[in-house]
Enzyme design. Sequence first.
Site, PDB file in Angstrom:
ATOM      1  N   ASP A   1      -9.650  -3.267   0.425  1.00 23.59           N
ATOM      2  CA  ASP A   1      -8.419  -4.082   0.916  1.00 23.59           C
ATOM      3  C   ASP A   1      -8.676  -4.847   2.227  1.00 23.59           C
ATOM      4  O   ASP A   1      -8.421  -6.184   2.218  1.00 23.59           O
ATOM      5  CB  ASP A   1      -7.460  -3.029   1.008  1.00 23.59           C
ATOM      6  CG  ASP A   1      -6.149  -3.652   1.575  1.00 23.59           C
ATOM      7  OD1 ASP A   1      -5.404  -4.462   0.767  1.00 23.59           O
ATOM      8  OD2 ASP A   1      -5.864  -3.442   2.688  1.00 23.59           O
TER       9      ASP A   1
ATOM     10  N   THR B   1       0.842  -1.280  -0.095  1.00 24.56           N
ATOM     11  CA  THR B   1       0.026   0.131   0.098  1.00 24.56           C
ATOM     12  C   THR B   1       0.720   1.149  -0.020  1.00 24.56           C
ATOM     13  O   THR B   1       0.595   2.056  -0.787  1.00 24.56           O
ATOM     14  CB  THR B   1      -1.102  -0.072   1.271  1.00 24.56           C
ATOM     15  OG1 THR B   1      -1.882  -1.096   1.157  1.00 24.56           O
ATOM     16  CG2 THR B   1      -1.493   1.232   1.315  1.00 24.56           C
TER      17      THR B   1
ATOM     18  N   HIS C   1      -8.571  -9.042   2.783  1.00 27.84           N
ATOM     19  CA  HIS C   1      -7.390  -9.625   3.569  1.00 27.84           C
ATOM     20  C   HIS C   1      -8.232 -10.652   4.385  1.00 27.84           C
ATOM     21  O   HIS C   1      -7.803 -11.773   4.690  1.00 27.84           O
ATOM     22  CB  HIS C   1      -6.736  -8.653   4.550  1.00 27.84           C
ATOM     23  CG  HIS C   1      -5.859  -7.868   3.880  1.00 27.84           C
ATOM     24  ND1 HIS C   1      -4.438  -8.558   3.484  1.00 27.84           N
ATOM     25  CD2 HIS C   1      -5.610  -6.813   3.875  1.00 27.84           C
ATOM     26  CE1 HIS C   1      -3.807  -7.436   2.767  1.00 27.84           C
ATOM     27  NE2 HIS C   1      -4.294  -6.248   3.034  1.00 27.84           N
TER      28      HIS C   1
ATOM     29  N   ASP D   1      -4.144   0.712  -5.445  1.00 24.22           N
ATOM     30  CA  ASP D   1      -2.786   0.730  -5.188  1.00 24.22           C
ATOM     31  C   ASP D   1      -2.168  -0.705  -5.719  1.00 24.22           C
ATOM     32  O   ASP D   1      -1.320  -0.894  -6.247  1.00 24.22           O
ATOM     33  CB  ASP D   1      -2.276   0.892  -3.796  1.00 24.22           C
ATOM     34  CG  ASP D   1      -3.281   0.089  -2.715  1.00 24.22           C
ATOM     35  OD1 ASP D   1      -4.200  -0.458  -3.151  1.00 24.22           O
ATOM     36  OD2 ASP D   1      -2.797   0.312  -1.495  1.00 24.22           O
TER      37      ASP D   1
ATOM     38  N   TYR E   1      -4.581  10.854   9.051  1.00 22.92           N
ATOM     39  CA  TYR E   1      -5.132   9.699   8.881  1.00 22.92           C
ATOM     40  C   TYR E   1      -5.605   8.849  10.281  1.00 22.92           C
ATOM     41  O   TYR E   1      -5.203   8.906  11.290  1.00 22.92           O
ATOM     42  CB  TYR E   1      -3.963   8.670   8.108  1.00 22.92           C
ATOM     43  CG  TYR E   1      -4.539   7.304   8.104  1.00 22.92           C
ATOM     44  CD1 TYR E   1      -5.422   7.209   6.921  1.00 22.92           C
ATOM     45  CD2 TYR E   1      -4.226   6.266   9.058  1.00 22.92           C
ATOM     46  CE1 TYR E   1      -6.009   5.959   6.825  1.00 22.92           C
ATOM     47  CE2 TYR E   1      -5.097   4.880   8.464  1.00 22.92           C
ATOM     48  CZ  TYR E   1      -5.701   4.829   7.462  1.00 22.92           C
ATOM     49  OH  TYR E   1      -6.283   3.800   7.480  1.00 22.92           O
TER      50      TYR E   1
HETATM   51 ZN   LIG Z   1      -3.706  -4.699   2.156  1.00 18.65          ZN
END
Ligand SMILES: [Zn+2]
Length: 456
Positions: free
Chosen positions: A192, A73, A196, A240, A157
């Site tokens: 994402d 990432t 996972h 990404d 973030y």
């Molecule tokens: Zn990831």
Amino acid sequence: MLMMKLLLILAFSGLVAGFSSNSSDSFLPKLLLVSFDGFRADYLQNYDFPHLQNFIKEGVLVEHVKNVFITKTFPNHYSIVTGLYEESHGVVANSMYDVSTEKHFSDADDKDPFWWNEAVPIWVTNQLHGNRSSAAAMWPGTDVSIHNTTPSYFMNYSPAVSFEERLNNITTWLSSSSPPVTFATLYWEEPDASGHKYGPEDTKHMSSVLKKVDDHIGDLVHKLKMLGLWKTLNVIITSDHGMTQCSKERLINLDTCINHTQYTLIDVTPVAAILPKMNVTQLYNKLKVCNHHLSVYLKEDIPARFHYQHNDRIQPIILVADEGWTIVINETLIKLGDHGYDNALPSMHPFLAAHGPAFHKGYKQRTIDSVDIYPMMCHILGLEPQPNNGTFGNTKCLLVDQWCINLPEAIGIVIGALLVLTTLTGLIIIMKNRQSVPQPFSRLQLQDDDDDPLIE
Ligand SMILES: [Zn+2]
């Protein structure tokens, strides 16, 4: 077709000339760069995305973006905004260690500018251009003071902040700021996180996650239309990296090959970064025979195609797991989906879609490299790009102000030209034959004429 293109280009350059002579801010080109983390390219073929497909219908699509190694990432997000391979921009992993300064980096501890300062991201270049500002509703690096500059508007973030809040902030900044926000980023953690958790082959869970991602795209377009930004703003939606299925049956346990007192593990899987505490060659020899599904490289032997060698933050030994395999240290708990593998694998690739005045409508292209996005963005914003590894020419077919012939068009033109040539040659041969064949009556007449005096 070609004439149409020429006319379009002429018309557009006229418009650009008109815009640049007008000092009004409202004519400055604007760009919003959106990333949905871990959006594997073929999700687009395998799941329904009504909102995204509408966006693509009125814009452009690049089906596969070849991203950079390692397919993680932080490194890939930084490559998109700098146009550099990881060895050149210095963010070579989500977990890093610098031997000379003894500094550590992780995705939870990423605020030291030291890690980012080897490159200049586009939001800094945009802001230094003068009379324009940048904004970020998150994107790795946007809450760090890189070369003493953060975007004028940014959010620290936090994965806890909702998509709605990020969208509200970024659209507010885009519509009413002085100097105007001309470059903006928007980042979202899905698909994402779920990729996972469930693995990309869990279609039941992934379809509901991807529906939510598509709904966010619907919200984005709706909001831009409501605020009157839709027609003037250029929007790029990309990601990404992709995701591949993992399994607890496919584990590579380093403890079965080397003793953990012999090295420091800087990064684990699927690319392990090893800092030896013993003789490098001896450790390398042990690892080389560790597992059939593990490629083991001394730093100086890392394949050139990875562009992953010339940086102090790349450790002396690198281990790359085969697709779907997980490197572990006596652990059994693993993720069901992962990325980071060889960037030649299609499962690691994201896509790119774009819409706005700079882009064609309804155009599709098979592939570009992720480092090509940076010079394209600089072109759209009228910025002088920093030195980079991208090729602007690869994205020309996406842009309305560029002259471009794609392969099918080129083949069409060549076949057309050959047909015209063949027809012309045929016509010339027929004409020539007609002229050289004597007409039957003229010969008789000639003989008559010749004979007459003799008879007389
Ligand atoms: Zn990831």
